[in-house]
Design an enzyme around this catalytic site. Sequence first.
Site, PDB file in Angstrom:
ATOM      1  N   THR A   1       0.836  -1.211   0.000  1.00 26.71           N
ATOM      2  CA  THR A   1       0.000   0.000   0.000  1.00 26.71           C
ATOM      3  C   THR A   1       0.867   1.256   0.000  1.00 26.71           C
ATOM      4  OG1 THR A   1      -1.713  -1.204   1.198  1.00 26.71           O
ATOM      5  CG2 THR A   1      -1.843   1.195   1.214  1.00 26.71           C
ATOM      6  N   THR A   2       1.801   1.329   0.945  1.00 27.77           N
ATOM      7  CA  THR A   2       2.650   2.516   1.046  1.00 27.77           C
ATOM      8  C   THR A   2       3.506   2.702  -0.202  1.00 27.77           C
ATOM      9  OG1 THR A   2       2.741   2.089   3.417  1.00 27.77           O
ATOM     10  CG2 THR A   2       4.272   3.717   2.574  1.00 27.77           C
TER      11      THR A   2
ATOM     12  N   TYR B   1      -2.924 -11.049   2.085  1.00 25.98           N
ATOM     13  CA  TYR B   1      -2.879  -9.665   2.575  1.00 25.98           C
ATOM     14  C   TYR B   1      -4.319  -9.218   2.822  1.00 25.98           C
ATOM     15  CZ  TYR B   1      -1.569  -4.639   2.442  1.00 25.98           C
ATOM     16  OH  TYR B   1      -1.378  -3.306   2.732  1.00 25.98           O
TER      17      TYR B   1
ATOM     18  N   LYS C   1      -0.900 -11.121   6.326  1.00 20.80           N
ATOM     19  CA  LYS C   1      -0.650  -9.718   6.685  1.00 20.80           C
ATOM     20  C   LYS C   1      -2.002  -9.151   7.056  1.00 20.80           C
ATOM     21  CE  LYS C   1       1.083  -5.298   4.806  1.00 20.80           C
ATOM     22  NZ  LYS C   1       0.319  -4.476   5.703  1.00 20.80           N
TER      23      LYS C   1
ATOM     24  N   SER D   1      -4.220  -6.436   8.155  1.00 24.20           N
ATOM     25  CA  SER D   1      -4.329  -4.973   8.260  1.00 24.20           C
ATOM     26  C   SER D   1      -5.779  -4.574   8.516  1.00 24.20           C
ATOM     27  CB  SER D   1      -3.803  -4.304   6.989  1.00 24.20           C
ATOM     28  OG  SER D   1      -2.430  -4.540   6.854  1.00 24.20           O
TER      29      SER D   1
ATOM     30  N   GLY E   1      -0.823  -5.177  10.731  1.00 22.75           N
ATOM     31  CA  GLY E   1      -0.630  -4.035   9.850  1.00 22.75           C
ATOM     32  C   GLY E   1      -1.267  -2.725  10.272  1.00 22.75           C
TER      33      GLY E   1
ATOM     34  N   ASP F   1      -0.485   0.004  12.691  1.00 18.04           N
ATOM     35  CA  ASP F   1       0.677   0.325  13.528  1.00 18.04           C
ATOM     36  C   ASP F   1       0.305   0.842  14.913  1.00 18.04           C
ATOM     37  OD1 ASP F   1       1.581  -0.215  11.012  1.00 18.04           O
ATOM     38  OD2 ASP F   1       2.877   1.538  10.842  1.00 18.04           O
ATOM     39  N   GLU F   2      -0.761   1.642  14.984  1.00 16.87           N
ATOM     40  CA  GLU F   2      -1.128   2.258  16.263  1.00 16.87           C
ATOM     41  C   GLU F   2      -1.750   1.243  17.231  1.00 16.87           C
ATOM     42  OE1 GLU F   2      -4.314   3.547  13.215  1.00 16.87           O
ATOM     43  OE2 GLU F   2      -2.193   3.009  13.244  1.00 16.87           O
TER      44      GLU F   2
ATOM     45  N   VAL G   1       3.888  -5.484   9.700  1.00 19.86           N
ATOM     46  CA  VAL G   1       4.237  -4.802   8.458  1.00 19.86           C
ATOM     47  C   VAL G   1       3.448  -3.506   8.460  1.00 19.86           C
ATOM     48  CG1 VAL G   1       4.266  -4.901   5.938  1.00 19.86           C
ATOM     49  CG2 VAL G   1       4.468  -7.018   7.244  1.00 19.86           C
TER      50      VAL G   1
ATOM     51  N   SER H   1       3.627   1.125   7.615  1.00 12.69           N
ATOM     52  CA  SER H   1       4.326   2.259   7.009  1.00 12.69           C
ATOM     53  C   SER H   1       5.217   3.009   7.999  1.00 12.69           C
ATOM     54  CB  SER H   1       3.314   3.227   6.392  1.00 12.69           C
ATOM     55  OG  SER H   1       2.405   3.685   7.381  1.00 12.69           O
TER      56      SER H   1
END
Length: 286
Positions: free
Chosen positions: A28-29, A120, A150, A152, A176, A178-179, A193, A195
Amino acid sequence: QINLPVIRQYVNYLVNEQNVKNVFVNGTTGEGLSLSIQERKQLAEEWMCQGKDKLDHVIIHVGALNLPDCQELARHAAAIGAGGIAVIAPFFFKPSSKDELVAFLQKVASEAPEVPFYYYHIPPLTGVKIRVEELLDGIKAQIPTFQGVKFSDTDLLDLAQCINKNETGEFEFLYGVDEQLLGALAVGANGAVGSTYNYLGRQTNLMLQAFAKPDLALAQKYQFLTGEFLDFVIKLGFGVAQTKAVMTFVSGIPMGPPRLPLIDASSEFIVKAKAKLDSIVWPDSD
């Protein structure tokens, strides 16, 4: 246009400055879905070339809207020695059931029969909300190379059920969002995984170490500070373009603008985001 020469510098930065030795290419990033098949192959080759003897794992995302492109990218990833491939669910004509999704994934995975395969799962972008817990039932029989997910999505119940079923530990669950990584680690995620690890990889590795000790208070401190930054930039409008801008000012490596329909981060965003990140005092900095 893609900027291949910068990838060598990028690899060295991740390894030396962020202590990050695993990469997920054309996700994605990386705007993988906005690139041509040829561009995606060129990027995959360059990451494999520059990462040789420096990176531990290179997983290449080969998902696309149509099956032939996915299969071509999977064959290419296998040919260049990728450590893994990953595939999102197609999101225009969507699979409406587990069986449809698995049938699609199997057709891609079978083109790279020696390469570990990851699904994913990113329902906020694909709109495909088939629960991963359901997907896992019997998947190894249909996709022998299936290695993990993955994941997310914010549905930690689904993730926890997956990990509960994974008693033998044969699958990997790479988180996926992050926070929320610390929450995912608590229910058993065994990797990540995302960004932010491009520019907060070192701090995230320290959080992982603290969690493993276990020093939960220290791990929470890192997660809360990452969350403080992300909460601030999300309110300003935070996406792939803004991530590139943050990575540019943190690393000094020119990450360039995004490709349309995304537009470049504003100078106002860059000033505010930089000031916020500079103001954060990490536990390891004293």
